[in-house]
Design a protein around this motif. Structure first.
Motif, PDB file in Angstrom:
ATOM      1  N   GLY A   5       0.703  -1.103  -0.098  1.00 49.59           N
ATOM      2  CA  GLY A   5       0.242   0.009  -0.042  1.00 49.59           C
ATOM      3  C   GLY A   5       0.821   1.222  -0.051  1.00 49.59           C
ATOM      4  N   PHE A   6       1.800   1.275   0.802  1.00 52.92           N
ATOM      5  CA  PHE A   6       2.851   2.420   0.793  1.00 52.92           C
ATOM      6  C   PHE A   6       3.585   2.618  -0.552  1.00 52.92           C
ATOM      7  N   SER A   7       3.948   1.475  -1.136  1.00 58.97           N
ATOM      8  CA  SER A   7       4.349   1.754  -2.565  1.00 58.97           C
ATOM      9  C   SER A   7       3.403   2.056  -3.575  1.00 58.97           C
ATOM     10  N   LEU A   9       1.339   4.672  -2.867  1.00 61.81           N
ATOM     11  CA  LEU A   9       1.378   5.947  -2.642  1.00 61.81           C
ATOM     12  C   LEU A   9       2.786   6.639  -3.092  1.00 61.81           C
ATOM     13  N   THR A  10       3.745   5.946  -3.053  1.00 64.23           N
ATOM     14  CA  THR A  10       5.189   6.410  -3.250  1.00 64.23           C
ATOM     15  C   THR A  10       5.753   5.896  -4.587  1.00 64.23           C
ATOM     16  N   PHE A  11       7.016   5.334  -4.364  1.00 62.28           N
ATOM     17  CA  PHE A  11       7.916   4.884  -5.438  1.00 62.28           C
ATOM     18  C   PHE A  11       7.207   3.971  -6.532  1.00 62.28           C
ATOM     19  N   ASN A  12       6.110   3.123  -6.559  1.00 64.33           N
ATOM     20  CA  ASN A  12       5.545   2.312  -7.500  1.00 64.33           C
ATOM     21  C   ASN A  12       4.134   3.005  -7.947  1.00 64.33           C
ATOM     22  N   ARG A  13       3.893   4.277  -7.666  1.00 62.60           N
ATOM     23  CA  ARG A  13       2.506   4.765  -8.116  1.00 62.60           C
ATOM     24  C   ARG A  13       2.381   4.868  -9.679  1.00 62.60           C
ATOM     25  N   ILE A  14       3.429   5.168 -10.394  1.00 63.29           N
ATOM     26  CA  ILE A  14       3.111   5.141 -11.846  1.00 63.29           C
ATOM     27  C   ILE A  14       3.091   3.771 -12.329  1.00 63.29           C
ATOM     28  N   GLU A  15       3.895   2.687 -11.752  1.00 57.93           N
ATOM     29  CA  GLU A  15       3.828   1.416 -12.236  1.00 57.93           C
ATOM     30  C   GLU A  15       2.395   0.945 -11.814  1.00 57.93           C
ATOM     31  N   PHE A  16       1.874   1.091 -10.928  1.00 56.91           N
ATOM     32  CA  PHE A  16       0.370   0.503 -10.594  1.00 56.91           C
ATOM     33  C   PHE A  16      -0.453   1.025 -11.383  1.00 56.91           C
ATOM     34  N   GLN A  17      -0.476   2.109 -12.027  1.00 57.94           N
ATOM     35  CA  GLN A  17      -1.421   2.704 -12.738  1.00 57.94           C
ATOM     36  C   GLN A  17      -1.440   1.918 -14.076  1.00 57.94           C
ATOM     37  N   SER A  18      -0.343   1.373 -14.573  1.00 58.43           N
ATOM     38  CA  SER A  18      -0.575   0.240 -15.752  1.00 58.43           C
ATOM     39  C   SER A  18      -1.556  -0.792 -15.476  1.00 58.43           C
ATOM     40  N   GLN A  19      -1.808  -1.062 -14.213  1.00 56.34           N
ATOM     41  CA  GLN A  19      -2.743  -2.077 -13.902  1.00 56.34           C
ATOM     42  C   GLN A  19      -4.226  -1.568 -13.903  1.00 56.34           C
ATOM     43  N   VAL A  20      -4.486  -0.420 -13.951  1.00 54.30           N
ATOM     44  CA  VAL A  20      -5.785   0.111 -13.863  1.00 54.30           C
ATOM     45  C   VAL A  20      -6.403  -0.020 -15.137  1.00 54.30           C
ATOM     46  N   PRO A  21      -7.618  -0.759 -15.566  1.00 55.40           N
ATOM     47  CA  PRO A  21      -8.064  -0.766 -16.904  1.00 55.40           C
ATOM     48  C   PRO A  21      -8.509   0.411 -17.411  1.00 55.40           C
ATOM     49  N   ASP A  22      -8.446   0.492 -18.720  1.00 55.79           N
ATOM     50  CA  ASP A  22      -9.089   1.817 -19.412  1.00 55.79           C
ATOM     51  C   ASP A  22     -10.543   2.077 -19.112  1.00 55.79           C
ATOM     52  N   TRP A  23     -11.052   1.144 -18.976  1.00 55.49           N
ATOM     53  CA  TRP A  23     -12.763   1.028 -18.965  1.00 55.49           C
ATOM     54  C   TRP A  23     -13.065   1.516 -17.473  1.00 55.49           C
ATOM     55  N   VAL A  24     -12.489   1.561 -16.465  1.00 59.69           N
ATOM     56  CA  VAL A  24     -12.499   1.910 -15.191  1.00 59.69           C
ATOM     57  C   VAL A  24     -12.704   3.490 -15.280  1.00 59.69           C
ATOM     58  N   PRO A  25     -13.962   4.132 -14.867  1.00 62.93           N
ATOM     59  CA  PRO A  25     -14.341   5.462 -15.081  1.00 62.93           C
ATOM     60  C   PRO A  25     -13.761   6.461 -14.236  1.00 62.93           C
ATOM     61  N   LEU A  26     -12.598   6.249 -13.557  1.00 67.24           N
ATOM     62  CA  LEU A  26     -11.977   6.989 -12.813  1.00 67.24           C
ATOM     63  C   LEU A  26     -10.472   7.248 -12.973  1.00 67.24           C
ATOM     64  N   ILE A  33      -4.269   5.304  -5.602  1.00 66.12           N
ATOM     65  CA  ILE A  33      -4.032   5.788  -4.290  1.00 66.12           C
ATOM     66  C   ILE A  33      -5.101   5.239  -3.304  1.00 66.12           C
ATOM     67  N   LEU A  34      -6.456   4.977  -4.050  1.00 65.59           N
ATOM     68  CA  LEU A  34      -7.329   4.576  -2.999  1.00 65.59           C
ATOM     69  C   LEU A  34      -7.071   3.058  -2.571  1.00 65.59           C
ATOM     70  N   SER A  35      -6.753   2.476  -3.715  1.00 65.17           N
ATOM     71  CA  SER A  35      -5.936   0.763  -3.491  1.00 65.17           C
ATOM     72  C   SER A  35      -5.130   0.649  -2.603  1.00 65.17           C
ATOM     73  N   GLY A  36      -4.274   1.785  -2.630  1.00 64.43           N
ATOM     74  CA  GLY A  36      -3.089   1.662  -1.862  1.00 64.43           C
ATOM     75  C   GLY A  36      -3.464   1.999  -0.358  1.00 64.43           C
ATOM     76  N   ILE A  37      -4.408   2.796   0.042  1.00 64.35           N
ATOM     77  CA  ILE A  37      -5.070   3.332   1.221  1.00 64.35           C
ATOM     78  C   ILE A  37      -5.768   1.912   1.549  1.00 64.35           C
ATOM     79  N   ILE A  38      -6.548   1.237   0.943  1.00 65.83           N
ATOM     80  CA  ILE A  38      -7.152   0.075   1.255  1.00 65.83           C
ATOM     81  C   ILE A  38      -6.222  -1.196   1.743  1.00 65.83           C
ATOM     82  N   GLU A  39      -5.133  -1.293   0.842  1.00 63.99           N
ATOM     83  CA  GLU A  39      -4.119  -2.196   1.338  1.00 63.99           C
ATOM     84  C   GLU A  39      -3.525  -2.061   2.491  1.00 63.99           C
ATOM     85  N   MET A  40      -3.180  -0.541   2.981  1.00 66.43           N
ATOM     86  CA  MET A  40      -2.673  -0.346   4.268  1.00 66.43           C
ATOM     87  C   MET A  40      -3.746  -0.722   5.196  1.00 66.43           C
TER      88      MET A  40
END
Length: 120
Positions: A5-7, A9-26, A33-40
Motif C-alpha cells: 500500500g505504501f508503494s 502511494l510513493t515509489f511504485n505509483r506510476i507502475e501501478f497505474q498500468s494495472q488500472v483498466p482503461d474501462w474504469v471510469p476514474l 491511491i485508493l487501492s493503496g490506502i485500502i491495502e494499508m
C-alpha cells in the motif's frame, strides 16, 4: 500489505497505474491511491485487530479478487510494469499467482478453516 500500500502511494505509483483498466471510469492515479490506502488499512487490521482476523482474511481475499481484472487488462493490453512485467509471458504467468494470493489470504488468516468448521 502495508508495504504494498505504501508503494502505491510513493515509489511504485506510476507502475501501478498500468494495472488500472482503461474501462474504469476514474482517474488512474486516484484508483492507485485508493487501492493503496485500502491495502494499508487491511494490513494494519491484520496487525492490530486480531480478534477479527478471519473477517479481515475474507476482506483481503475479496480485494485480491477485485483487483484481478486489472491484472487481466494489463496482460491483454500488453502494458509493462515494475521492470519484470515486460513481456506477454511474464504478464500471463503473473495471472496464475492471483489464485495463490487468494488462497494464502484465506489460509493464513484462518478464514478457510473457520468456514470449513462452520460447515460441520
Amino acid at each position: 500489505m502495508i508495504y504494498a500500500g505504501f508503494s502505491h502511494l510513493t515509489f511504485n505509483r506510476i507502475e501501478f497505474q498500468s494495472q488500472v483498466p482503461d474501462w474504469v471510469p476514474l482517474n488512474k492515479d486516484l484508483v492507485v491511491i485508493l487501492s493503496g490506502i485500502i491495502e494499508m488499512i487491511i494490513g494494519l487490521s491484520l496487525l492490530f485487530w486480531k480478534n477479527q482476523r478471519v473477517n479481515v482474511g475474507w476482506l483481503l481475499a475479496l480485494f485480491f479478487v477485485l483487483i484481478f481484472p486489472g491484472n487481466v487488462a494489463q496482460y491483454l493490453e500488453g502494458k509493462d510494469a515494475f521492470g519484470v512485467l515486460d513481456s506477454d509471458r511474464a504478464r500471463l504467468i503473473r495471472l496464475f499467482f492471483q489464485p495463490v494470493l487468494i488462497a494464502w489470504a484465506l489460509w493464513s488468516t484462518g478464514a478457510w478453516k473457520a468456514w470449513r468448521t462452520s460447515k460441520e
